[in-house]
Design a protein around this motif. Structure first.
Motif, PDB file in Angstrom:
ATOM      1  N   ARG A 270      -9.297  -2.104  11.756  1.00 58.93           N
ATOM      2  CA  ARG A 270      -8.625  -1.843  10.488  1.00 58.93           C
ATOM      3  C   ARG A 270      -7.275  -1.168  10.714  1.00 58.93           C
ATOM      4  O   ARG A 270      -6.257  -1.568  10.137  1.00 58.93           O
TER       5      ARG A 270
ATOM      6  N   LEU B 121      -3.622  -2.771   9.831  1.00 59.24           N
ATOM      7  CA  LEU B 121      -2.768  -2.093   8.855  1.00 59.24           C
ATOM      8  C   LEU B 121      -1.388  -1.815   9.440  1.00 59.24           C
ATOM      9  O   LEU B 121      -0.364  -2.030   8.772  1.00 59.24           O
TER      10      LEU B 121
ATOM     11  N   PHE C  72      -1.561  -6.477   3.759  1.00 53.57           N
ATOM     12  CA  PHE C  72      -1.892  -5.068   4.002  1.00 53.57           C
ATOM     13  C   PHE C  72      -2.916  -4.560   2.984  1.00 53.57           C
ATOM     14  O   PHE C  72      -3.896  -3.896   3.341  1.00 53.57           O
TER      15      PHE C  72
ATOM     16  N   TRP D  53      -6.601  -3.110   3.730  1.00 62.40           N
ATOM     17  CA  TRP D  53      -6.846  -1.721   3.327  1.00 62.40           C
ATOM     18  C   TRP D  53      -8.063  -1.617   2.398  1.00 62.40           C
ATOM     19  O   TRP D  53      -8.855  -0.680   2.506  1.00 62.40           O
ATOM     20  N   ARG D  54      -8.251  -2.610   1.539  1.00 68.47           N
ATOM     21  CA  ARG D  54      -9.330  -2.519   0.552  1.00 68.47           C
ATOM     22  C   ARG D  54     -10.675  -3.001   1.108  1.00 68.47           C
ATOM     23  O   ARG D  54     -11.724  -2.407   0.801  1.00 68.47           O
TER      24      ARG D  54
ATOM     25  N   ASP E 179     -13.471   0.752   8.366  1.00 65.19           N
ATOM     26  CA  ASP E 179     -13.294   1.355   9.689  1.00 65.19           C
ATOM     27  C   ASP E 179     -14.436   1.037  10.634  1.00 65.19           C
ATOM     28  O   ASP E 179     -14.303   1.191  11.845  1.00 65.19           O
TER      29      ASP E 179
END
Length: 395
Positions: free
Chosen positions: A264, A268, A369, A373-374, A378
């Motif tokens: 992740r 990003l 991105f 991100w959503r 992780d």
């Protein structure tokens, strides 16, 4: 065991990526010299992405059902050269569209089949793949710098002669490539629908589509953009080469990077780098330092991104579904995403200008991105040291 045909395979990679090094940066300049509009240039160049949407799957299906892998590789080389040769006497859009479509359809057939052929020759020596594949990067750098230097001295039509000679080299290498016994795919096949229903998979595919769309204008118009702002063709070639060197450097460091950062986080950073890269590309072209930085960022926006994405696809599509996952990734990103980016940039270039056209690329990267991100958590981890295939520079 038969001896590994290292230099025949290396020669094929050399000429294959040398063609990209001569064609991608400079063919658009040739089209511009024929007074084609930006839309026409984008439409013509987008045929390469269009054929990548379904071409590899078509050729892969034909080989799976009828065999004759090396025959298809040789046929692709011969018809690809014939299709390109038509550019020597064509100068109108309809005919050039047909010639480009023929070139792109057969061009898209070659590399995936050569990759499988190479790995079948390597057998249990996959670690030697890098020693063979590196010649593709060498070919690209030599072609992009040599063609740029040549075009500083001759008319843009010179790119046709360079590309035709390289395509003849591809055909020559294809004619001496030996077949290798194909190994059956192993592992259980997970239901593809179940995999695609995972939010992280959908998000990754959407983000990959967005990243390739962001790069669409770059691959079609970057050289035109630089040339129009006073950069010599030699400087254009040096900047393209710098991007390739940056991505190779990142590939060599990816194992260390992946051990320290999550998938992740890597993605990003890559998408944020793309936002910065395309904004600078559009609005800071007068600064040589900014353009150097822009090309160094290619190590992130293609190198680290692609290595991470393809490793994720290989692990999230287990067993026999892995091949379908790779095909989906290639079709959605380099095919559909690249096609959209090329067409959108061609549509906006003349009316909006380079700044806003590349800003749309930054907007695509920002969308990617947000998807990562959503929906990519992780806890999503991959081992980039074990991709099914080494990422291909210079896409």
């Amino acid at each position: 065991m038969n001896a590994l045909p290292r230099w025949r395979l290396s020669g094929y990679y050399f000429f294959y990526f040398a063609f990209i090094g001569a064609f991608s940066p400079y063919f658009g300049l040739y089209l511009q010299s024929l007074d084609f509009s930006a839309w026409d240039i984008g439409l013509l160049m987008s045929q390469m992405q269009l054929m990548r949407m379904f071409g590899p799957n078509l050729w892969g299906w034909l080989v799976d059902h009828f065999g004759h892998r090396v025959t298809v590789i040789r046929l692709a080389g011969a018809i690809g050269l014939a299709g390109f040769s038509a550019f020597f006497w064509l100068d109108r859009l309809p005919g050039m569209l047909v010639a480009m479509a023929v070139l792109a359809l057969f061009w898209s057939a070659a590399l995936p089949l050569v990759e499988t052929l190479t790995f079948d020759h390597l057998r249990e020596e996959r670690g030697r793949y890098g020693n063979i594949r590196v010649w593709g990067s060498v070919g690209f750098i030599i072609a992009v710098m040599g063609t740029g230097a040549l075009l500083d001295r001759v008319a843009p039509v010179g790119v046709l002669w360079v590309c035709a000679l390289i395509l003849a080299g591809i055909l020559g290498c294809a004619l001496v490539l030996p077949e290798a016994p194909q190994r059956p795919a192993g592992g259980d096949e997970a239901p593809i629908g179940r995999i695609l229903r995972q939010p992280r998979v959908l998000a990754l595919m959407g983000a990959c589509f967005a990243m390739s769309a962001a790069h669409g204008g770059f691959y079609v118009f970057f050289s035109i953009h630089l040339s129009g702002n006073g950069y010599a063709k030699t400087a254009v070639g040096l900047l393209w080469s710098l991007g390739v060197l940056a991505e190779i450097g990142i590939f060599l460091l990816m194992t260390r990077i992946a051990r320290r950062f999550s998938l992740r986080m890597i993605l990003l950073v890559c998408f944020l780098a793309a936002v910065v890269r395309f904004l600078l590309m559009g609005w800071a072209v007068a600064s040589v330092g900014a353009m150097v930085f822009v090309q160094l960022l290619h190590g992130l926006t293609f190198g680290a991104y692609h290595a991470s994405a393809i490793a994720a696809v290989n692990q999230w599509f287990p067993g026999k579904s892995q091949g379908r996952g790779q095909a989906l990734y290639s079709s959605l990103s380099f095919g559909a995403g690249g096609l959209l980016g090329a067409l959108v940039s061609g549509w906006t270039w003349d009316d909006w200008g380079a700044g806003w056209s590349f800003s749309l690329g930054a907007a695509f990267a920002l969308a990617g991105f947000l998807l990562v991100w959503r929906w990519v958590g992780d806890d999503a981890t991959v081992d980039v040291a074990k991709p099914e295939k080494t990422p291909d520079p210079v896409q």
